[in-house]
Design a protein around this motif. Structure first.
Motif, PDB file in Angstrom:
ATOM      1  N   VAL A 113      -1.672   5.923  -0.149  1.00  0.00           N
ATOM      2  CA  VAL A 113      -1.007   4.715  -0.631  1.00  0.00           C
ATOM      3  C   VAL A 113       0.239   4.494   0.206  1.00  0.00           C
ATOM      4  CG1 VAL A 113       0.196   3.606  -2.539  1.00  0.00           C
ATOM      5  CG2 VAL A 113      -1.873   4.918  -2.969  1.00  0.00           C
ATOM      6  N   ARG A 114       0.427   3.287   0.679  1.00  0.00           N
ATOM      7  CA  ARG A 114       1.625   2.967   1.484  1.00  0.00           C
ATOM      8  C   ARG A 114       2.779   2.668   0.546  1.00  0.00           C
ATOM      9  NH1 ARG A 114      -0.364  -1.754   5.278  1.00  0.00           N
ATOM     10  NH2 ARG A 114       1.443  -1.164   6.534  1.00  0.00           N
ATOM     11  N   PHE A 148      -1.880  10.998  -1.276  1.00  0.00           N
ATOM     12  CA  PHE A 148      -1.014  11.066  -0.110  1.00  0.00           C
ATOM     13  C   PHE A 148      -0.127   9.832  -0.061  1.00  0.00           C
ATOM     14  CE2 PHE A 148      -4.800  13.475   0.936  1.00  0.00           C
ATOM     15  CZ  PHE A 148      -4.268  14.657   1.422  1.00  0.00           C
ATOM     16  N   LEU A 149       1.173  10.069   0.228  1.00  0.00           N
ATOM     17  CA  LEU A 149       2.132   8.972   0.337  1.00  0.00           C
ATOM     18  C   LEU A 149       2.404   8.699   1.802  1.00  0.00           C
ATOM     19  CD1 LEU A 149       4.662   9.965  -2.461  1.00  0.00           C
ATOM     20  CD2 LEU A 149       2.570   8.620  -2.649  1.00  0.00           C
ATOM     21  N   GLU A 150       2.309   7.443   2.190  1.00  0.00           N
ATOM     22  CA  GLU A 150       2.565   7.054   3.572  1.00  0.00           C
ATOM     23  C   GLU A 150       3.722   6.072   3.577  1.00  0.00           C
ATOM     24  OE1 GLU A 150      -0.093   4.275   5.765  1.00  0.00           O
ATOM     25  OE2 GLU A 150      -0.437   6.025   7.032  1.00  0.00           O
ATOM     26  N   LEU A 151       4.815   6.468   4.252  1.00  0.00           N
ATOM     27  CA  LEU A 151       6.020   5.655   4.258  1.00  0.00           C
ATOM     28  C   LEU A 151       5.878   4.518   5.259  1.00  0.00           C
ATOM     29  CD1 LEU A 151       8.872   5.451   3.032  1.00  0.00           C
ATOM     30  CD2 LEU A 151       9.705   6.762   4.994  1.00  0.00           C
ATOM     31  N   VAL A 152       6.135   3.302   4.800  1.00  0.00           N
ATOM     32  CA  VAL A 152       6.086   2.117   5.663  1.00  0.00           C
ATOM     33  C   VAL A 152       7.294   1.266   5.357  1.00  0.00           C
ATOM     34  CG1 VAL A 152       3.565   2.090   5.806  1.00  0.00           C
ATOM     35  CG2 VAL A 152       4.710   0.849   3.983  1.00  0.00           C
ATOM     36  N   ASN A 153       7.550   0.288   6.278  1.00  0.00           N
ATOM     37  CA  ASN A 153       8.631  -0.667   6.057  1.00  0.00           C
ATOM     38  C   ASN A 153       8.053  -1.928   5.456  1.00  0.00           C
ATOM     39  OD1 ASN A 153      10.705  -2.855   6.859  1.00  0.00           O
ATOM     40  ND2 ASN A 153      11.745  -0.907   7.242  1.00  0.00           N
ATOM     41  N   LEU A 154       8.816  -2.583   4.625  1.00  0.00           N
ATOM     42  CA  LEU A 154       8.298  -3.775   3.943  1.00  0.00           C
ATOM     43  C   LEU A 154       7.920  -4.872   4.915  1.00  0.00           C
ATOM     44  CD1 LEU A 154      10.610  -4.100   0.821  1.00  0.00           C
ATOM     45  CD2 LEU A 154       8.269  -3.295   0.951  1.00  0.00           C
ATOM     46  N   THR A 155       8.575  -4.922   6.091  1.00  0.00           N
ATOM     47  CA  THR A 155       8.287  -6.009   7.038  1.00  0.00           C
ATOM     48  C   THR A 155       6.918  -5.841   7.662  1.00  0.00           C
ATOM     49  OG1 THR A 155       9.380  -4.787   8.793  1.00  0.00           O
ATOM     50  CG2 THR A 155      10.708  -6.379   7.559  1.00  0.00           C
ATOM     51  N   ALA A 167      -0.527  11.121  -0.851  1.00  0.00           N
ATOM     52  CA  ALA A 167      -0.257  12.505  -0.555  1.00  0.00           C
ATOM     53  C   ALA A 167       0.645  12.612   0.642  1.00  0.00           C
ATOM     54  CB  ALA A 167      -1.548  13.213  -0.302  1.00  0.00           C
ATOM     55  N   ARG A 168       0.813  13.837   1.026  1.00  0.00           N
ATOM     56  CA  ARG A 168       1.775  14.025   2.105  1.00  0.00           C
ATOM     57  C   ARG A 168       1.154  13.718   3.439  1.00  0.00           C
ATOM     58  NH1 ARG A 168       1.749  20.268   0.697  1.00  0.00           N
ATOM     59  NH2 ARG A 168      -0.384  20.110   0.081  1.00  0.00           N
ATOM     60  N   GLU A 169       1.977  13.376   4.425  1.00  0.00           N
ATOM     61  CA  GLU A 169       1.503  13.126   5.785  1.00  0.00           C
ATOM     62  C   GLU A 169       2.436  13.877   6.718  1.00  0.00           C
ATOM     63  OE1 GLU A 169       1.114   9.419   8.909  1.00  0.00           O
ATOM     64  OE2 GLU A 169       1.296   9.081   6.773  1.00  0.00           O
ATOM     65  N   GLN A 170       1.844  14.826   7.495  1.00  0.00           N
ATOM     66  CA  GLN A 170       2.660  15.636   8.392  1.00  0.00           C
ATOM     67  C   GLN A 170       3.233  14.750   9.491  1.00  0.00           C
ATOM     68  OE1 GLN A 170       3.261  18.688   7.740  1.00  0.00           O
ATOM     69  NE2 GLN A 170       1.892  18.768   5.977  1.00  0.00           N
ATOM     70  N   GLY A 171       4.498  15.111   9.898  1.00  0.00           N
ATOM     71  CA  GLY A 171       5.144  14.388  10.978  1.00  0.00           C
ATOM     72  C   GLY A 171       5.584  13.006  10.587  1.00  0.00           C
ATOM     73  N   LYS A 201      11.083   8.332   9.191  1.00  0.00           N
ATOM     74  CA  LYS A 201      11.535   6.976   8.911  1.00  0.00           C
ATOM     75  C   LYS A 201      11.544   6.147  10.187  1.00  0.00           C
ATOM     76  CE  LYS A 201      14.566   8.226   5.077  1.00  0.00           C
ATOM     77  NZ  LYS A 201      15.918   8.135   4.547  1.00  0.00           N
ATOM     78  N   LEU A 202      11.180   4.866  10.017  1.00  0.00           N
ATOM     79  CA  LEU A 202      11.285   3.934  11.136  1.00  0.00           C
ATOM     80  C   LEU A 202      12.739   3.517  11.290  1.00  0.00           C
ATOM     81  CD1 LEU A 202       8.195   1.656  10.556  1.00  0.00           C
ATOM     82  CD2 LEU A 202       8.447   3.490  12.211  1.00  0.00           C
ATOM     83  N   PRO A 203      13.115   3.041  12.496  1.00  0.00           N
ATOM     84  CA  PRO A 203      14.507   2.614  12.684  1.00  0.00           C
ATOM     85  C   PRO A 203      14.850   1.510  11.701  1.00  0.00           C
ATOM     86  CG  PRO A 203      13.312   2.711  14.775  1.00  0.00           C
ATOM     87  CD  PRO A 203      12.314   2.893  13.695  1.00  0.00           C
TER      88      PRO A 203
END
Length: 636
Positions: free
Chosen positions: A434-435, A507-514, A534-538, A541-543
């Motif tokens: 899930v993003r 698994f949790l996947e970090l993304v930016n709203l844009t 869930a987790r994602e290795q590596g 955060k995006l700039p």
């Protein structure tokens, strides 16, 4: 127009109106309609002398009145009622009378003096068609037991001339006077215009068979064009007669079923109808019990139930004669299907076992059974028994038995039974992504099925709730805040029962709203994803938006530097300082004395940390103290 009357004969003046003289010939007939112009043509000799000296008279009630003079071909009206309506035509041979009225119906006479006295008589007939006849029926009606003829209807014909003749009709046949049976009474009124209004009243003795009889009147009249007639509309008079028979009527017609709207009404052949009551026989006591009806005396069964079946009868009380009549009893059958029973009611089996499901129901008609899979609607078996062999976990769930009556569409009952297959929990998924965005509140869901019913637990803290989807399936929802620790560890949901447990990984996947699509709303699209993350290795955060702006500016500055460098190289090539080789490669060659003279300077107002991409050819970064200028040394 001129009628077929005979022309008048020439008479000597002394013979006019003298008793004992020979009978005068019939005058010439002229017919016109009211409001038109009558042309009165003098029938004297056509010699000029006869028409140059003529007197015109009107004769009313044997009295002559001079109305017009002709002298030397010139006409002159006499004072009186015709003064403004007379004129000469046809070189003096015709007298025109305009705006003819009913009062103008009389004899007109022309008299010549030269060479000898002669006269000619004209009979003027006036006609006017009556208006459309207006018929009014007797609203009180006629009882059949009346000893004298009663008024049926009145017919009125207005503004006709002369008086029209009226004829009455019943069912298309003319009625004539008949003693003690039919009587027609007519009268007329003279209007101020001289026209007549006719009123005719039809009286008759009627019988029960006349309840639907059609009555109308016909006016016969004459015009210059011939005989004419006008008909009124047809009317029906209320006929009152005693009731002789009472019966029941049921709607709708045909086979009835539970849930229908059924109306039971009493009918009778009398007018007015009697007072009705409806009774139903009590099956226990065999006594008739009166049912409650609406204001119209109709018994409404809505919705109809099998208890409404039974024997009904109607009673009619004639309020005039106080005679009570009973209808023939009528059986009412409301078809039904009883509640469906399935055995066993709560079946449980081990994997690999067999199961037999039996369906039962009662009905007033022959029943037909079939078994359906609840989730898909697939027909599994036609008949009351369903056999399942070598049961797998997937065989668990709902099975529906349908009992229906083929001869009555829509009459059926169903019963759902849930089959439980013993086994450890079975997860709807093993893992899912899930993003998400950091610091958002996420709504995670996890679904599991099994028998006995499993319970679900989470490996992180949050607000969790469970909801049963069916007896063997449960859905758990967790509200949790997305934190850096959660991004690293992920989320697990574990379902367990007495036979084991199973786990799903989210698994949790970090993304930016844009970077999300318009549908990827942070509070709905992400939070309502069905279980998963869930987790994602590596993962990093995006700039931030400010860092991305610095990168864009740095790229633009690099492009400007390359443009200036290209310009310098082109300049050197034009001066012949850059020789070209056959291989197509170019080399910048400078005299030793000038290698230190070429420096490219690019100025910028950006901070040093924003210009980190600009480096010298040696790869060294710019010194921290350099805030405003950048150099590319071409000597290396």
């Amino acid at each position: 127009r001129r009628g077929p009357g005979r022309k008048g004969a020439f008479l000597l003046a002394p013979s006019l109106g003298v008793p004992g003289e020979a009978e005068q010939p019939a005058p010439e007939l002229v017919e016109v309609e009211v409001g038109s112009t009558a042309l009165l043509k003098c029938g004297l000799s056509q010699s000029q002398g006869n028409l140059s000296h003529v007197d015109w008279f009107s004769v009313h009630k044997e009295k002559r009145t001079l109305i017009f003079r002709v002298r030397q071909g010139q006409g002159q009206s006499e004072p009186g009622e015709y003064e403004q309506r007379l004129s000469l035509q046809d070189r003096g041979a015709t007298l025109a009378l305009t705006q003819v009225t009913p009062q103008d119906e009389r004899i007109f006479l022309c008299q010549g003096k030269r060479p000898r006295s002669q006269e000619y008589r004209i009979q003027l007939r006036v006609y006017k068609a009556p208006e459309e006849p207006n018929i009014q029926v007797n609203p009180l009606g006629i009882p059949v037991n009346s000893k004298e003829p009663e008024e049926v209807a009145t017919c009125v014909g207005r503004n006709g001339y002369p008086i029209p003749q009226v004829i009455w009709y019943k069912n298309g046949r003319p009625l004539k006077e008949e003693k003690n049976r039919v009587h027609i009474q007519s009268s007329q009124t003279v209007e101020s215009s001289g026209l007549y209004t006719l009123q005719s009243i039809l009286k008759a003795q009627l019988v029960k068979e006349d309840k639907d009889a059609q009555f109308y009147c016909e006016l016969n009249y004459r015009l210059p064009s011939g005989n004419h007639m006008k008909e009124s509309r047809e009317v029906t008079v209320p006929v009152f007669y005693p009731t002789e028979k009472v019966w029941l009527e049921v709607e709708p017609v045909g086979m009835l079923k539970e849930g229908d709207r059924v109306e039971i009404r009493c009918l009778a052949d009398g007018n007015p109808p009697p007072h009705f009551s409806i009774s139903k026989q009590n099956p226990s006591t065999r006594e008739a019990e009166e049912e409650t009806t609406n204001d119209n005396g109709v018994l409404v069964l809505e919705p109809a139930r099998k208890e409404h079946s039974g024997r009904y009868e109607c009673q009619g009380l004639d309020l005039d004669t106080m005679i009570s009549l009973l209808s023939e009893p009528q059986e009412l059958l409301v078809n039904y299907v009883s509640d469906v029973r399935v055995s066993p009611a709560a079946p449980e089996r081990e994997e690999g076992g067999s199961l037999t499901l039996t369906c039962e129901a009662e009905s007033s008609q022959d029943l037909e059974f079939q078994w359906l899979r609840e989730e898909t609607g697939q027909v599994l078996e036609r008949g009351p028994v369903l056999q399942l062999h070598d049961l797998k976990r997937e065989a668990g769930g709902g099975y529906r038995c349908v009992a229906s009556v083929p001869s009555i569409p829509g009459l059926n009952r169903t019963q759902l039974v849930n089959v439980a297959i013993f086994g450890p929990p079975w997860m709807a998924f093993k893992e899912r992504k899930v993003r998400v965005k950091e610091n958002m509140v996420l709504n995670l869901s996890c679904e599991a099925s099994g028998h006995p019913r499993p319970t679900i637990s989470w490996n992180v803290n949050g607000t969790a709730s469970e909801q049963d989807q069916d007896p063997q399936r449960v859905l758990s929802t967790l509200n949790v805040l997305v934190t850096p620790e959660l991004l690293e560890t992920g989320v697990e949901c574990t379902a367990s029962n007495d036979l084991g447990k199973n786990t799903s990984v989210l698994f949790l996947e970090l993304v930016n709203l844009t970077t999300l699509t318009p549908d990827s709303n942070t509070t709905t699209g992400l939070s309502t994803s069905t279980a998963s993350l869930a987790r994602e290795q590596g993962c990093r955060k995006l700039p931030e938006p400010e860092s991305r702006g610095v990168v864009i500016v740095a790229v633009i500055v690099c492009i400007l530097v390359l443009a200036v460098l290209g310009a310098v190289l082109y300049f050197l090539y034009k001066k012949g300082k850059l020789p070209c080789r056959r291989s197509g490669k170019q080399e910048i060659t400078l005299p030793p004395s000038r290698k230190s003279e070429f420096v490219v300077e690019v100025k910028s107002d950006k901070l040093p940390e924003e210009m980190g991409l600009l480096q010298g050819s040696s790869g060294d970064k710019r010194a921290p103290g350099d805030q405003g200028e950048k150099y590319i040394d071409l000597r290396h």
